[in-house]
Structures are given as C-alpha cells and as structure tokens.
Design a protein around this motif. Structure first.
Motif, short mmCIF file in Angstrom:
data_model
loop_
_atom_site.label_atom_id
_atom_site.label_comp_id
_atom_site.label_asym_id
_atom_site.label_seq_id
_atom_site.Cartn_x
_atom_site.Cartn_y
_atom_site.Cartn_z
N PHE A 11 11.06 5.69 -2.21
CA PHE A 11 10.64 6.89 -3.19
C PHE A 11 9.78 5.74 -3.70
CE2 PHE A 11 14.47 9.32 -2.14
CZ PHE A 11 13.74 10.53 -1.43
N CYS A 12 8.32 5.96 -3.77
CA CYS A 12 8.02 4.75 -4.83
C CYS A 12 6.63 6.40 -5.94
CB CYS A 12 6.66 4.25 -4.13
SG CYS A 12 7.27 3.16 -3.27
N HIS A 13 6.36 5.52 -7.44
CA HIS A 13 6.14 6.46 -7.76
C HIS A 13 4.33 6.30 -7.52
CE1 HIS A 13 9.04 8.70 -10.23
NE2 HIS A 13 10.06 7.60 -10.03
N GLN A 14 4.52 4.98 -6.91
CA GLN A 14 2.75 4.77 -6.50
C GLN A 14 2.41 3.96 -5.26
OE1 GLN A 14 3.82 0.88 -9.85
NE2 GLN A 14 2.44 -0.24 -7.73
N ILE A 15 1.40 4.12 -4.71
CA ILE A 15 1.63 3.49 -3.11
C ILE A 15 1.30 2.43 -3.68
CG2 ILE A 15 0.95 4.27 -0.64
CD1 ILE A 15 3.14 5.51 -1.90
N CYS A 16 1.00 0.91 -2.81
CA CYS A 16 -0.12 0.27 -3.27
C CYS A 16 -0.55 -0.22 -1.74
CB CYS A 16 0.84 -1.24 -3.29
SG CYS A 16 2.80 -1.03 -4.63
N ASN A 17 -2.00 -0.69 -1.89
CA ASN A 17 -2.40 -0.47 -1.14
C ASN A 17 -2.64 -1.25 0.03
OD1 ASN A 17 -4.44 0.47 -3.05
ND2 ASN A 17 -5.23 -0.93 -3.51
N TYR A 18 -1.74 -2.75 -0.16
CA TYR A 18 -1.08 -3.70 1.16
C TYR A 18 0.81 -3.01 1.58
CZ TYR A 18 2.05 -4.78 -2.26
OH TYR A 18 2.58 -5.43 -3.36
N CYS A 19 0.91 -1.89 1.15
CA CYS A 19 2.45 -1.68 1.78
C CYS A 19 2.52 -1.14 3.06
CB CYS A 19 2.41 -0.82 0.78
SG CYS A 19 4.52 -0.26 1.35
N GLY A 62 17.23 -1.64 -1.28
CA GLY A 62 15.33 -1.91 -1.83
C GLY A 62 14.32 -0.67 -1.14
N GLY A 63 13.57 -1.03 -0.96
CA GLY A 63 13.07 0.11 -0.76
C GLY A 63 11.37 0.17 -0.30
N GLY A 64 9.96 1.10 -0.27
CA GLY A 64 10.53 1.98 -1.68
C GLY A 64 10.78 0.77 -2.81
N ALA A 97 13.30 -3.95 -7.73
CA ALA A 97 12.85 -3.10 -9.13
C ALA A 97 11.50 -3.59 -9.20
CB ALA A 97 13.43 -3.84 -9.75
N ASN A 98 10.64 -2.71 -9.62
CA ASN A 98 9.04 -2.68 -10.36
C ASN A 98 8.81 -2.78 -12.36
OD1 ASN A 98 7.79 -2.24 -8.14
ND2 ASN A 98 7.32 -0.10 -7.99
N PRO A 99 8.60 -3.35 -12.19
CA PRO A 99 8.50 -3.79 -13.96
C PRO A 99 8.16 -2.86 -14.24
CG PRO A 99 7.06 -4.71 -13.07
CD PRO A 99 7.60 -3.87 -11.95
N GLY A 134 -3.04 -1.75 -6.17
CA GLY A 134 -2.17 -0.38 -6.28
C GLY A 134 -1.88 -0.97 -7.31
N ARG A 135 -1.44 -1.76 -7.83
CA ARG A 135 0.30 -1.95 -8.92
C ARG A 135 -0.36 -1.27 -10.13
NH1 ARG A 135 4.41 -4.13 -5.56
NH2 ARG A 135 5.66 -3.65 -7.83
N THR A 136 0.26 -0.94 -10.77
CA THR A 136 0.13 0.44 -12.00
C THR A 136 1.05 -0.85 -13.27
OG1 THR A 136 2.34 1.49 -11.68
CG2 THR A 136 -0.25 2.31 -11.51
S1 SF4 Z 1 5.53 -2.07 -1.78
FE1 SF4 Z 1 6.72 -1.62 -3.05
S2 SF4 Z 1 5.95 -0.08 -4.87
FE2 SF4 Z 1 4.30 -0.42 -3.82
S3 SF4 Z 1 3.60 1.18 -1.97
FE3 SF4 Z 1 5.68 -0.37 -1.20
S4 SF4 Z 1 7.19 -0.14 -1.16
FE4 SF4 Z 1 6.38 1.35 -2.44
#
Ligand code: SF4
Length: 381
Positions: A11-19, A62-64, A97-99, A134-136
């Motif tokens: 799960f992510c609260h944001q979706i990064c453009n490269y992920c 990890g994740g997500g 972790a996301n900061p 795309g990072r917040t």
């Molecule tokens: S890079 Fe990390 S935070 Fe960003 S969308 Fe992918 S899994 Fe989520």
C-alpha cells in the motif's frame, strides 16, 4: 534453509512516477484483512517446513510502504510476525519508510515491536526533482523524522537516494549528496533511475516528454557518488550500497549471497528449499486464497544447478568483495577458475574484474557497467 524473511506491504499513499513495484493506493483497500492474511500465510508456511525457519537472521518489511499503515496496524503486523516466525536468531529487523508518514507513534510501534533498522526513501534533497518524480515529502520531513527516529531509539538508519533523474544536473546531485552526508548516517543506498514499463515515466518517455541525463552524465554521477562516500569514510560494499563498519545490511546480503529466504504477501517472491516462488499479486485474490487456508502461490520453479551457478556470479559480483573461491567451491564442488576460464581471462584483459587467491570482484571500472559484466557469466561467453 532460509536466512531471511521478506514481508510485502503493497500500500502507498502516493504513487511515484518511476515505480513498478506491486502496490496500490491505500484508500479503500482491505488493509486489516491483508494483515490478517499475512499472519495466516506465515503460520501455514512455517508449519509446512519448520526446519527452514530454524535460523532466521533477518526480517525485512518492504513494499509499497510499510509506514502507510497506521500505528495500530503496524503493531498488529509486528505481533503476528513475532508470533509466527521463530525470532531467536534474528539480528536485523528492517522496515522501509517514507519520511512524511513516519509519525512518532508509528516510530514507537516499530521500535517496540522489534524493528531495529529503518530504510527511508528520501531519493533527493531537491524539491523540484522530488515533485517531478512524484514524491510528497520535503527536506524538513526528512530532518524531523530522522531526529524523531533517533529520539525513539533507532540508530541504524539508512536513506535511499536516486540519480539520473529527469533534468537532474550534476550540481543538484552533488548538493543532494552533501545534504545526505551531513546527516552522518551509518548507511546509504543510491540507485540510478531505470525507466520501467508500466510506469508513468515510461509513458512520458515513449511520448518523448521525459528528458533524462546522458549516459555520460549518469556515469559521472555514479563516480562522484563513490568518491564522496569514500571521502566520508563509508565503505562501498555493493554496487549501490555504502556503510560504516558494522552497518552493512545483512538482509540484502542474503540476496547477493544467493542464499534462501521466505517471502510473504501479495506478489512477494521467495526462495525456499531450492525452489524460487512468487505469490499471486492482486490483493483481494491473495486474501481470498489465504483465508481458504491455502498458500497463495502463483509460480514455483526448482532452480537448476546451471541457474544456481549463474545466479551466484550475477548476484555475488554485485558485492565489492565479489565471489570467493571458498564459497563457490563449497556450493558447487568445482572451481570458478576452471568453469569460467575464458570469461575471466577476457574480463581481466578489459580490466573489468580483479582475480586473486580470494576470488573474483569487479574493478572500479567494472562497477560502472556491472550489468554487462554479469551478462558475460550468464551466457558463459
Ligand atoms: S516508490 Fe515506494 S512509495 Fe513510491 S509508489 Fe513505489 S512503493 Fe510506493
């Protein structure tokens, strides 16, 4: 026998453009059910092959983003892990972790639940680049979170950085490195951007709307990275990883040593009892299968000796220490020198590897084109 355990939180609260990882937007997802299912998958797997879990050294969340979970959900997850995974030999317990998500409450939940290493996705200290990818989070989030983490008791903290970002200049990269190093952390990872299919960047790239640094500039950025890390006393122990003594990541080393680990969660991969496997990726399907008391396997593949050999070189050469004769002969009962005679002699001529009584490793020149060197062992050129 597994040395490590990987647990996927998709799960992510944001979706990064490269992920291109297996992840979904957090909102409206069955997160509590997913955590419950993780517990069941762990219980079933350990019950099926308890002997594979008698010497687990590391656990990695990890994740997500594991920190997308609430503090209560983190607590629940950690309770389930410590209930089902034999913990007595675990030395390293990491969480990504996301900061901007890591509240004091969540930090405390992680710390009290046994996590002793944080790996934070910082990527850049340049706000315009962060927005572009795309990072917040902001730099303030990073500074505050690291301070809070230290106050809670974490000292083994790593940050991830990225270079080769769209429009990134050498000055921006140097500035990011300086700001990162000023934090005096024990561990840093730095990766070059790879535009993967099914990402926002891939679509932009295909339309000609993504301007990336040239290959030469990207290589120079990697050179600067290695130099600056060395100048600050950080040892490069893998192509993309740097640490002060005593802080190398044991979990990642399991992958590079080509040793076994269990993977849990939707889309997770594992390597147990000579079999590489992956789980079904859609979250609801994963939960459904596990709740029927079945393992959520999608693929299983028994690794052949030839594949093991290739993986040993491909993965092992990522380490600065390379592949040692001792480990190779112990695993394969034959000499690396005999098997790869021609490949080794050509790579030596090209000054891409070093070869001595200990083993084979990449030279500094070889590290710039690591993947090309690894390929030569795959095709046995
Ligand atoms: S890079 Fe990390 S935070 Fe960003 S969308 Fe992918 S899994 Fe989520």
């Amino acid at each position: 026998m597994a040395r490590g355990v990987y647990i996927h939180i998709p799960f992510c609260h944001q979706i990064c453009n490269y992920c291109d990882f297996n992840k979904v937007f957090f909102k409206n997802q069955p997160v509590d059910e997913y955590i419950e299912a993780l517990g069941r998958e762990m219980a079933m797997t350990v019950a099926k092959t308890p002997e594979a879990f008698t010497n687990i050294e590391t656990i990695f969340l990890g994740g997500g983003t594991p920190t997308a979970l609430s503090a209560q959900q983190i607590e629940k997850l950690l309770q389930l892990i410590t209930k089902h995974i034999p913990m007595s030999s675990v030395k390293e317990f990491s969480s990504e972790a996301n900061p901007d998500e890591l509240t004091i409450e969540k930090l405390q939940a992680l710390y009290n639940g046994g996590v002793n290493r944080l790996s934070m996705g910082v990527q850049s200290f340049d706000q315009s680049l962060l927005t572009k990818i795309g990072r917040t989070h902001s730099n303030e989030h990073v500074y505050e979170t690291i301070q809070n983490a230290k106050n809670v008791g974490f000292e083994n903290i790593s940050i991830d950085l990225m270079y080769g970002l769209p429009g990134q200049t050498m000055e921006q990269w140097q500035d990011t490195l300086e700001k990162a190093l000023a934090l005096k952390l024990p561990h840093y990872s730095a990766y070059s951007l790879i535009v993967e299919p099914k990402t926002i960047f891939y679509i932009q790239y295909a339309k000609g709307k993504l301007v990336l640094p040239t290959e030469d500039l990207e290589a120079s950025m990697y050179g600067v990275l290695m130099d600056k890390m060395e100048a600050h006393g950080l040892q490069q122990y893998e192509i993309s990883n740097f640490a002060h003594e005593g802080y190398t990541s044991t979990h990642n080393k399991i992958y590079w040593d080509n040793d076994e680990y269990a993977g849990f969660g939707a889309g997770a991969h594992g390597y147990l009892n000579g079999i590489r496997y992956s789980n079904v990726a859609p979250i609801k399907k994963y939960i459904e299968i596990v709740m029927e008391e079945k393992l959520p396997l999608l693929h299983e593949h028994e690794v052949t000796v030839e594949e093991k050999l290739e993986e040993q070189m491909f993965l092992g050469l990522r380490k600065t220490a390379g592949v040692t004769h001792e480990e190779f002969e112990m695993k394969f009962n034959q000499s690396m020198e005999d098997l790869y005679k021609e490949t080794i002699s050509r790579l030596l001529e090209e000054q891409l590897i070093e070869f001595d009584t200990k083993g084979i490793r990449l030279t500094r020149k070889g590290r710039f084109i690591g993947n090309e060197v690894f390929q030569r062992f795959l095709v046995g050129e």
